[in-house]
Design a protein around this motif. Structure first.
Motif, mmCIF file in Angstrom:
data_model
loop_
_atom_site.group_PDB
_atom_site.id
_atom_site.type_symbol
_atom_site.label_atom_id
_atom_site.label_comp_id
_atom_site.label_asym_id
_atom_site.label_seq_id
_atom_site.Cartn_x
_atom_site.Cartn_y
_atom_site.Cartn_z
ATOM 1 N N LEU A 58 -5.867 23.456 -5.226
ATOM 2 C CA LEU A 58 -4.793 22.538 -4.814
ATOM 3 C C LEU A 58 -4.556 22.619 -3.307
ATOM 4 C CD1 LEU A 58 -1.990 22.771 -7.485
ATOM 5 C CD2 LEU A 58 -3.431 20.866 -6.936
ATOM 6 N N THR B 205 -4.309 15.745 -11.204
ATOM 7 C CA THR B 205 -4.010 15.921 -9.781
ATOM 8 C C THR B 205 -5.176 15.472 -8.910
ATOM 9 O OG1 THR B 205 -2.693 17.816 -10.402
ATOM 10 C CG2 THR B 205 -3.227 17.581 -8.107
ATOM 11 N N LEU B 206 -6.364 15.923 -9.261
ATOM 12 C CA LEU B 206 -7.519 15.598 -8.420
ATOM 13 C C LEU B 206 -7.869 14.115 -8.513
ATOM 14 C CD1 LEU B 206 -9.596 18.767 -9.220
ATOM 15 C CD2 LEU B 206 -8.184 18.316 -7.257
ATOM 16 N N VAL C 188 0.835 -1.195 0.000
ATOM 17 C CA VAL C 188 0.000 0.000 0.000
ATOM 18 C C VAL C 188 0.874 1.251 0.000
ATOM 19 C CG1 VAL C 188 -1.782 1.217 1.262
ATOM 20 C CG2 VAL C 188 -1.808 -1.243 1.168
ATOM 21 N N GLU C 189 1.964 1.186 0.758
ATOM 22 C CA GLU C 189 2.844 2.352 0.817
ATOM 23 C C GLU C 189 3.497 2.619 -0.527
ATOM 24 O OE1 GLU C 189 4.215 2.518 5.462
ATOM 25 O OE2 GLU C 189 5.338 1.309 4.045
ATOM 26 N N ALA D 172 0.532 18.359 -10.226
ATOM 27 C CA ALA D 172 0.264 19.644 -9.549
ATOM 28 C C ALA D 172 1.314 20.672 -9.935
ATOM 29 C CB ALA D 172 0.241 19.439 -8.044
ATOM 30 N N THR E 74 0.722 12.519 -8.695
ATOM 31 C CA THR E 74 -0.131 13.641 -8.298
ATOM 32 C C THR E 74 0.667 14.919 -8.126
ATOM 33 O OG1 THR E 74 -1.517 12.067 -7.139
ATOM 34 C CG2 THR E 74 -1.801 14.357 -6.578
ATOM 35 N N LEU E 75 1.812 14.776 -7.470
ATOM 36 C CA LEU E 75 2.632 15.961 -7.220
ATOM 37 C C LEU E 75 3.189 16.524 -8.522
ATOM 38 C CD1 LEU E 75 3.659 17.686 -4.946
ATOM 39 C CD2 LEU E 75 5.706 16.303 -4.915
ATOM 40 N N LEU F 228 -6.804 4.503 -1.313
ATOM 41 C CA LEU F 228 -5.769 3.742 -0.615
ATOM 42 C C LEU F 228 -5.847 3.940 0.886
ATOM 43 C CD1 LEU F 228 -2.725 4.247 -2.953
ATOM 44 C CD2 LEU F 228 -4.060 2.209 -2.593
ATOM 45 N N THR G 221 2.872 23.638 -3.356
ATOM 46 C CA THR G 221 2.676 23.863 -4.797
ATOM 47 C C THR G 221 1.547 24.854 -5.039
ATOM 48 O OG1 THR G 221 3.329 21.579 -5.077
ATOM 49 C CG2 THR G 221 2.402 22.671 -6.969
ATOM 50 N N VAL H 15 -8.369 13.402 5.890
ATOM 51 C CA VAL H 15 -8.701 11.990 5.714
ATOM 52 C C VAL H 15 -7.647 11.109 6.374
ATOM 53 C CG1 VAL H 15 -8.903 10.183 3.996
ATOM 54 C CG2 VAL H 15 -10.071 12.322 3.665
ATOM 55 N N MET I 281 0.309 1.700 7.108
ATOM 56 C CA MET I 281 0.980 2.715 6.304
ATOM 57 C C MET I 281 1.576 3.781 7.217
ATOM 58 S SD MET I 281 -0.619 5.332 3.568
ATOM 59 C CE MET I 281 -1.215 4.071 2.482
ATOM 60 N N GLY J 251 1.311 9.225 -5.427
ATOM 61 C CA GLY J 251 1.618 10.540 -4.894
ATOM 62 C C GLY J 251 2.617 11.281 -5.761
ATOM 63 N N LEU K 294 -5.512 12.310 -6.313
ATOM 64 C CA LEU K 294 -5.911 12.441 -4.914
ATOM 65 C C LEU K 294 -7.073 11.512 -4.582
ATOM 66 C CD1 LEU K 294 -5.488 16.166 -4.113
ATOM 67 C CD2 LEU K 294 -4.731 14.257 -2.762
ATOM 68 N N GLU L 4 -5.607 8.292 -3.865
ATOM 69 C CA GLU L 4 -5.002 8.288 -2.527
ATOM 70 C C GLU L 4 -6.065 8.091 -1.447
ATOM 71 O OE1 GLU L 4 -2.029 8.040 -2.835
ATOM 72 O OE2 GLU L 4 -0.892 9.821 -3.340
ATOM 73 N N TYR L 5 -7.220 8.701 -1.643
ATOM 74 C CA TYR L 5 -8.302 8.485 -0.672
ATOM 75 C C TYR L 5 -8.726 7.021 -0.660
ATOM 76 C CZ TYR L 5 -8.887 13.540 -0.524
ATOM 77 O OH TYR L 5 -8.686 14.875 -0.370
ATOM 78 N N LEU M 279 1.812 19.304 -1.727
ATOM 79 C CA LEU M 279 0.718 19.835 -2.543
ATOM 80 C C LEU M 279 0.334 21.238 -2.090
ATOM 81 C CD1 LEU M 279 -1.819 16.964 -3.136
ATOM 82 C CD2 LEU M 279 -0.535 18.215 -4.811
ATOM 83 N N LEU N 48 2.955 14.312 1.500
ATOM 84 C CA LEU N 48 2.315 14.622 0.218
ATOM 85 C C LEU N 48 1.398 15.836 0.348
ATOM 86 C CD1 LEU N 48 1.741 13.937 -2.691
ATOM 87 C CD2 LEU N 48 -0.086 12.457 -1.919
ATOM 88 N N PHE O 289 0.920 4.083 -2.739
ATOM 89 C CA PHE O 289 0.672 5.474 -2.321
ATOM 90 C C PHE O 289 1.787 6.385 -2.796
ATOM 91 C CE2 PHE O 289 0.306 9.085 0.408
ATOM 92 C CZ PHE O 289 -1.033 9.192 0.675
#
Lengths: 218, 133
Positions: B36, A62-63, A28-29, A43, A39-40, A72, B16, B46, B1, A36, A66, A69-70, B13, B9, A32
């Protein structure tokens, strides 16, 4: 029986020594981390690209990242709300806004203002300070993702409508106010458009100024 | 995790988005950067909700509320940007200098970038005022 369970647990975790391995990330890590990074990167491209429409499209990446990520983090409902509201409506609104303000399609040289070095310095300083603080604070903290799903639709809905009903209703009033406000703001002056006397001349005066200013900008 | 993954992260973000808010000139790009930053905060909410196992699910409820407020904010913000564009013909945030201090008289060095937008703003202030009246 319990010793068999312990043995299975020990072999199952393998080399990840006592409980959590600091340098042996779980699947999972790793997932992630990879999502990530994507995503970064999206962004960063969003805030640095010179093509305005491409910025909105990178914002979709990007969204969406994310939202993954939610997922995960076992927050399913938030993830789908993110996909619906952000990717589905906010980005579409932004694209409409870009096109209604006559954004240039190609590369626009003046997408960044003159204070870019200062902005870069501020952002890098904030990132360094915050990363240092966060890593130092949560160095020995682990999220237990195996202990049941935290954000399924049933759990979220139950807590939302059992404990958070009043903020929920207040939020619906706020959404209504925002809707009415957006309509009032974006309407032209008066119901009758430009036919009434004084406001009509004011409106045409403002509109007459607009195209010349736009041409002058390009 | 490990909790540091989502926290770092979210920090990156957020920074950024901070850079975008400070460095962008178009108002709609500034709004994208604000989105963002809001999303970074949502990720933090979350992650900490899942970590703390809150019985009230405060983090996820607050995330939903933040998403709804962000949707309202982007609607109002775009309406304002469209209104400014209709009145001024531009959506650049550093040309909207009506409320800025007038440049000091003894410094002609920065005049190119400063005085011209303020003069335009002074010319265009009248149709705006007439429209709201």
């Amino acid at each position: 029986m319990s010793s068999a369970v312990q043995l299975a647990a020990a072999t199952g975790h393998g080399l990840a020594a006592p409980g959590h391995g600091f340098l042996s990330p779980t699947g999972v890590e790793i997932a992630f981390l990879l999502v990530g990074l994507a995503t970064l990167g999206a962004a960063v491209v969003t805030v640095t690209t010179r093509q305005l429409v491409h910025a909105a499209l990178w914002l979709v990446v990007t969204l969406g990242g994310l939202a993954v990520e939610y997922l995960l983090l076992t927050a399913e409902f938030i993830a789908w709300v993110q996909v619906l509201i952000y990717v589905g409506s906010v980005v579409v609104l932004l694209l409409f806004g870009l096109m209604l303000t006559k954004a240039p399609i190609g590369r626009s040289p003046d997408a960044d203002s003159g204070n870019r070095p200062a902005a870069l310095a501020v952002a890098l300083a904030a990132a360094a300070a915050l990363v240092w603080v966060v890593v130092d604070a949560f160095r020995t903290t682990w999220i237990d993702l195996d202990k049941g799903v935290q954000g399924s639709t049933a759990v979220s809905g139950e807590s939302l409508f059992r404990h958070w009903v009043l903020p929920f209703e207040a939020l619906s009033v706020l959404l209504l106010a925002a809707l009415v406000g957006a309509i009032v703001l974006s309407r032209r002056n008066g119901d009758t458009g430009g036919t009434s006397g004084t406001t009509g001349t004011g409106g045409t005066g403002g509109d007459k100024g607009a195209p010349t200013r736009g041409k002058e900008k390009r | 995790m490990h909790l540091a993954y989502p926290a770092v992260l979210a920090v990156l973000l957020f920074c950024t988005g901070l850079y975008g808010v400070l460095a962008r000139r178009n108002a709609i790009l500034v709004l994208m950067s604000v989105e963002l930053m809001l999303n970074a905060v949502n990720l933090n909410l979350v992650a900490f909700d899942v970590w703390l196992r809150d019985t009230l699910h405060a983090g996820q409820a607050l995330t939903l509320f933040a998403i709804a407020i962000a949707a309202a904010e982007i609607g109002i913000g775009l309406a304002i940007v469209l209104l400014v564009h209709r009145n001024r013909g531009t959506a650049d945030v550093d040309r909207l200098r009506d409320l800025a201090d007038p440049p000091p008289a003894g410094t002609p060095a920065a005049d190119d970038s400063v005085t011209a937008p303020t003069d335009n703003g002074a010319d265009e202030a009248t149709p705006v005022r007439r429209q709201t009246a």
